[in-house]
Scaffold this active site. Structure first.
Site, PDB file in Angstrom:
ATOM      1  N   TYR A 178     -12.325  -3.037  -3.621  1.00 59.25           N
ATOM      2  CA  TYR A 178     -12.891  -2.959  -2.271  1.00 59.25           C
ATOM      3  C   TYR A 178     -14.421  -2.931  -2.268  1.00 59.25           C
ATOM      4  O   TYR A 178     -15.027  -2.438  -1.315  1.00 59.25           O
ATOM      5  CB  TYR A 178     -12.316  -1.750  -1.533  1.00 59.25           C
ATOM      6  CG  TYR A 178     -10.910  -1.961  -0.999  1.00 59.25           C
ATOM      7  CD1 TYR A 178     -10.610  -3.052  -0.172  1.00 59.25           C
ATOM      8  CD2 TYR A 178      -9.884  -1.073  -1.295  1.00 59.25           C
ATOM      9  CE1 TYR A 178      -9.326  -3.254   0.326  1.00 59.25           C
ATOM     10  CE2 TYR A 178      -8.590  -1.253  -0.791  1.00 59.25           C
ATOM     11  CZ  TYR A 178      -8.328  -2.355   0.019  1.00 59.25           C
ATOM     12  OH  TYR A 178      -7.057  -2.539   0.527  1.00 59.25           O
ATOM     13  N   LYS A 199       0.826  -1.205   0.000  1.00 55.07           N
ATOM     14  CA  LYS A 199       0.000   0.000   0.000  1.00 55.07           C
ATOM     15  C   LYS A 199       0.865   1.263   0.000  1.00 55.07           C
ATOM     16  O   LYS A 199       2.077   1.198   0.248  1.00 55.07           O
ATOM     17  CB  LYS A 199      -0.944  -0.042   1.209  1.00 55.07           C
ATOM     18  CG  LYS A 199      -1.928  -1.230   1.177  1.00 55.07           C
ATOM     19  CD  LYS A 199      -2.866  -1.204   2.374  1.00 55.07           C
ATOM     20  CE  LYS A 199      -3.866  -2.367   2.321  1.00 55.07           C
ATOM     21  NZ  LYS A 199      -4.846  -2.295   3.434  1.00 55.07           N
ATOM     22  N   ARG A 257       2.546  -6.531   9.391  1.00 51.47           N
ATOM     23  CA  ARG A 257       1.745  -5.497  10.051  1.00 51.47           C
ATOM     24  C   ARG A 257       2.181  -5.321  11.501  1.00 51.47           C
ATOM     25  O   ARG A 257       2.238  -4.200  12.018  1.00 51.47           O
ATOM     26  CB  ARG A 257       0.262  -5.851   9.945  1.00 51.47           C
ATOM     27  CG  ARG A 257      -0.284  -5.667   8.520  1.00 51.47           C
ATOM     28  CD  ARG A 257      -1.608  -6.372   8.318  1.00 51.47           C
ATOM     29  NE  ARG A 257      -2.273  -5.975   7.076  1.00 51.47           N
ATOM     30  CZ  ARG A 257      -3.391  -6.529   6.625  1.00 51.47           C
ATOM     31  NH1 ARG A 257      -3.963  -7.530   7.295  1.00 51.47           N
ATOM     32  NH2 ARG A 257      -3.936  -6.109   5.492  1.00 51.47           N
ATOM     33  N   PHE A 303     -15.276   3.113   7.235  1.00 48.45           N
ATOM     34  CA  PHE A 303     -13.870   3.301   6.854  1.00 48.45           C
ATOM     35  C   PHE A 303     -13.643   3.329   5.343  1.00 48.45           C
ATOM     36  O   PHE A 303     -12.515   3.530   4.891  1.00 48.45           O
ATOM     37  CB  PHE A 303     -12.990   2.211   7.500  1.00 48.45           C
ATOM     38  CG  PHE A 303     -13.304   0.792   7.056  1.00 48.45           C
ATOM     39  CD1 PHE A 303     -12.805   0.283   5.868  1.00 48.45           C
ATOM     40  CD2 PHE A 303     -14.088  -0.031   7.857  1.00 48.45           C
ATOM     41  CE1 PHE A 303     -13.082  -1.019   5.467  1.00 48.45           C
ATOM     42  CE2 PHE A 303     -14.372  -1.343   7.461  1.00 48.45           C
ATOM     43  CZ  PHE A 303     -13.861  -1.833   6.263  1.00 48.45           C
ATOM     44  N   GLU A 352      -9.407 -10.798  -7.840  1.00 42.57           N
ATOM     45  CA  GLU A 352      -8.478  -9.661  -7.726  1.00 42.57           C
ATOM     46  C   GLU A 352      -7.374  -9.715  -8.788  1.00 42.57           C
ATOM     47  O   GLU A 352      -6.952  -8.671  -9.296  1.00 42.57           O
ATOM     48  CB  GLU A 352      -7.866  -9.646  -6.318  1.00 42.57           C
ATOM     49  CG  GLU A 352      -8.926  -9.350  -5.246  1.00 42.57           C
ATOM     50  CD  GLU A 352      -8.428  -9.562  -3.818  1.00 42.57           C
ATOM     51  OE1 GLU A 352      -7.245  -9.941  -3.623  1.00 42.57           O
ATOM     52  OE2 GLU A 352      -9.235  -9.360  -2.883  1.00 42.57           O
ATOM     53  N   ASN A 412      -2.079  -0.245   6.953  1.00 43.70           N
ATOM     54  CA  ASN A 412      -1.516  -1.505   7.428  1.00 43.70           C
ATOM     55  C   ASN A 412      -0.653  -2.200   6.381  1.00 43.70           C
ATOM     56  O   ASN A 412      -0.505  -3.417   6.380  1.00 43.70           O
ATOM     57  CB  ASN A 412      -2.634  -2.407   7.955  1.00 43.70           C
ATOM     58  CG  ASN A 412      -3.656  -2.726   6.887  1.00 43.70           C
ATOM     59  OD1 ASN A 412      -3.529  -2.295   5.737  1.00 43.70           O
ATOM     60  ND2 ASN A 412      -4.667  -3.499   7.233  1.00 43.70           N
ATOM     61  N   HIS A 432      -1.933  -5.571   1.286  1.00 38.98           N
ATOM     62  CA  HIS A 432      -3.147  -6.328   0.992  1.00 38.98           C
ATOM     63  C   HIS A 432      -2.725  -7.677   0.430  1.00 38.98           C
ATOM     64  O   HIS A 432      -1.802  -7.751  -0.378  1.00 38.98           O
ATOM     65  CB  HIS A 432      -4.021  -5.615  -0.052  1.00 38.98           C
ATOM     66  CG  HIS A 432      -5.073  -6.529  -0.601  1.00 38.98           C
ATOM     67  ND1 HIS A 432      -6.279  -6.725   0.022  1.00 38.98           N
ATOM     68  CD2 HIS A 432      -5.056  -7.366  -1.675  1.00 38.98           C
ATOM     69  CE1 HIS A 432      -6.977  -7.629  -0.658  1.00 38.98           C
ATOM     70  NE2 HIS A 432      -6.259  -8.034  -1.699  1.00 38.98           N
TER      71      HIS A 432
HETATM   72  P1  IDP Z   1      -7.692  -7.154   5.271  1.00 44.69           P
HETATM   73  O1  IDP Z   1      -6.862  -6.178   4.470  1.00 44.69           O
HETATM   74  O2  IDP Z   1      -6.929  -7.654   6.479  1.00 44.69           O
HETATM   75  O3  IDP Z   1      -8.295  -8.245   4.444  1.00 44.69           O
HETATM   76  P2  IDP Z   1     -10.377  -5.973   5.380  1.00 44.69           P
HETATM   77  O4  IDP Z   1     -11.327  -6.182   6.521  1.00 44.69           O
HETATM   78  O5  IDP Z   1     -10.666  -6.654   4.102  1.00 44.69           O
HETATM   79  O6  IDP Z   1      -8.900  -6.314   5.922  1.00 44.69           O
HETATM   80  O7  IDP Z   1     -10.320  -4.400   5.151  1.00 44.69           O
HETATM   81  C1  IDP Z   1      -9.672  -3.872   4.019  1.00 44.69           C
HETATM   82  C2  IDP Z   1      -8.785  -2.734   4.457  1.00 44.69           C
HETATM   83  O8  IDP Z   1      -9.602  -1.674   4.945  1.00 44.69           O
HETATM   84  C3  IDP Z   1      -7.840  -3.042   5.625  1.00 44.69           C
HETATM   85  O9  IDP Z   1      -6.638  -3.672   5.216  1.00 44.69           O
HETATM   86  C4  IDP Z   1      -7.596  -1.662   6.188  1.00 44.69           C
HETATM   87  O10 IDP Z   1      -6.653  -0.935   5.375  1.00 44.69           O
HETATM   88  C5  IDP Z   1      -8.964  -1.020   6.027  1.00 44.69           C
HETATM   89  N1  IDP Z   1      -9.796  -1.202   7.217  1.00 44.69           N
HETATM   90  C6  IDP Z   1     -10.496  -2.299   7.597  1.00 44.69           C
HETATM   91  N2  IDP Z   1     -11.165  -2.120   8.742  1.00 44.69           N
HETATM   92  C7  IDP Z   1     -10.915  -0.843   9.115  1.00 44.69           C
HETATM   93  C8  IDP Z   1     -11.296  -0.039  10.234  1.00 44.69           C
HETATM   94  O11 IDP Z   1     -12.024  -0.475  11.118  1.00 44.69           O
HETATM   95  N3  IDP Z   1     -10.810   1.240  10.279  1.00 44.69           N
HETATM   96  C9  IDP Z   1      -9.987   1.730   9.304  1.00 44.69           C
HETATM   97  N4  IDP Z   1      -9.605   1.018   8.243  1.00 44.69           N
HETATM   98  C10 IDP Z   1     -10.036  -0.260   8.145  1.00 44.69           C
HETATM   99 MG    MG Z   2      -9.834  -8.165   3.026  1.00 46.04          MG
END
Ligand code: IDP
Ligand code: MG
Length: 137
Positions: free
Chosen positions: A51, A10, A104, A59, A128, A114, A117
């Site tokens: 997404y 990212k 992470r 978020f 994807e 974080n 992805h």
């Molecule tokens: P993942 O990347 O671990 O699969 P997902 O739940 O698919 O996590 O969420 C996609 C991305 O959205 C996360 O990697 C993070 O960057 C962001 N994200 C997810 N949940 C939150 C949140 O509660 N607050 C802020 N950003 C979030």
């Molecule tokens: Mg995800």
């Protein structure tokens, strides 16, 4: 079981100069290989597709802005159980909850920023990979 997965480093990873460190960890896993690699500005349409499952969540908009805030590195990685494996290297979504030793856990503090992805299932990987590398066979 050899698989392919879509990995994005990212914009925070690129800005912070962590691309080499993160790719190094992926490359170091025995038998895994990089099949595609590109530094890329991700446009809104691509991010909306990627997404889509999160549209409407609180978020979502900040995430889209962050993901468009600078270039990402898009990769295709191939190898034994690589889908599950890159998720394990990355650690859980919240970097504070992520164990030290994970990407992470070692480098992140903010849930949105974080670093990485990685596709979370074979179905996600297939979907994807088509979005980011449509010409890749
Ligand atoms: P993942 O990347 O671990 O699969 P997902 O739940 O698919 O996590 O969420 C996609 C991305 O959205 C996360 O990697 C993070 O960057 C962001 N994200 C997810 N949940 C939150 C949140 O509660 N607050 C802020 N950003 C979030
Ligand atoms: Mg995800």
């Amino acid at each position: 079981m050899s698989q392919r997965t879509l990995v994005l480093l990212k914009p925070d990873a690129v800005r912070r100069g962590l691309v080499g460190e993160i790719i190094g960890r992926i490359e170091s896993k025995a038998g895994w290989t990089l099949r595609a690699l590109e530094l890329r500005d991700l446009d809104r349409a691509t991010l909306e597709q990627h997404y889509a499952e999160h549209e409407g969540r609180p978020f979502y908009e900040p995430l889209m802005e962050f993901m468009a805030s600078g270039p990402s590195v898009a990769l295709v990685v191939e190898g034994e159980r690589v889908i599950e494996g890159v998720r394990a290297l990355a650690g859980p979504t919240d970097p504070i909850a992520a164990a030290p030793g994970s990407i992470r856990g070692d480098f992140g503090t903010i849930v949105r920023e974080n670093l990485i992805h990685a596709s979370d299932s074979e179905e996600s990987a297939e979907r994807e990979l088509k979005i980011f590398f449509p010409d890749f066979s």
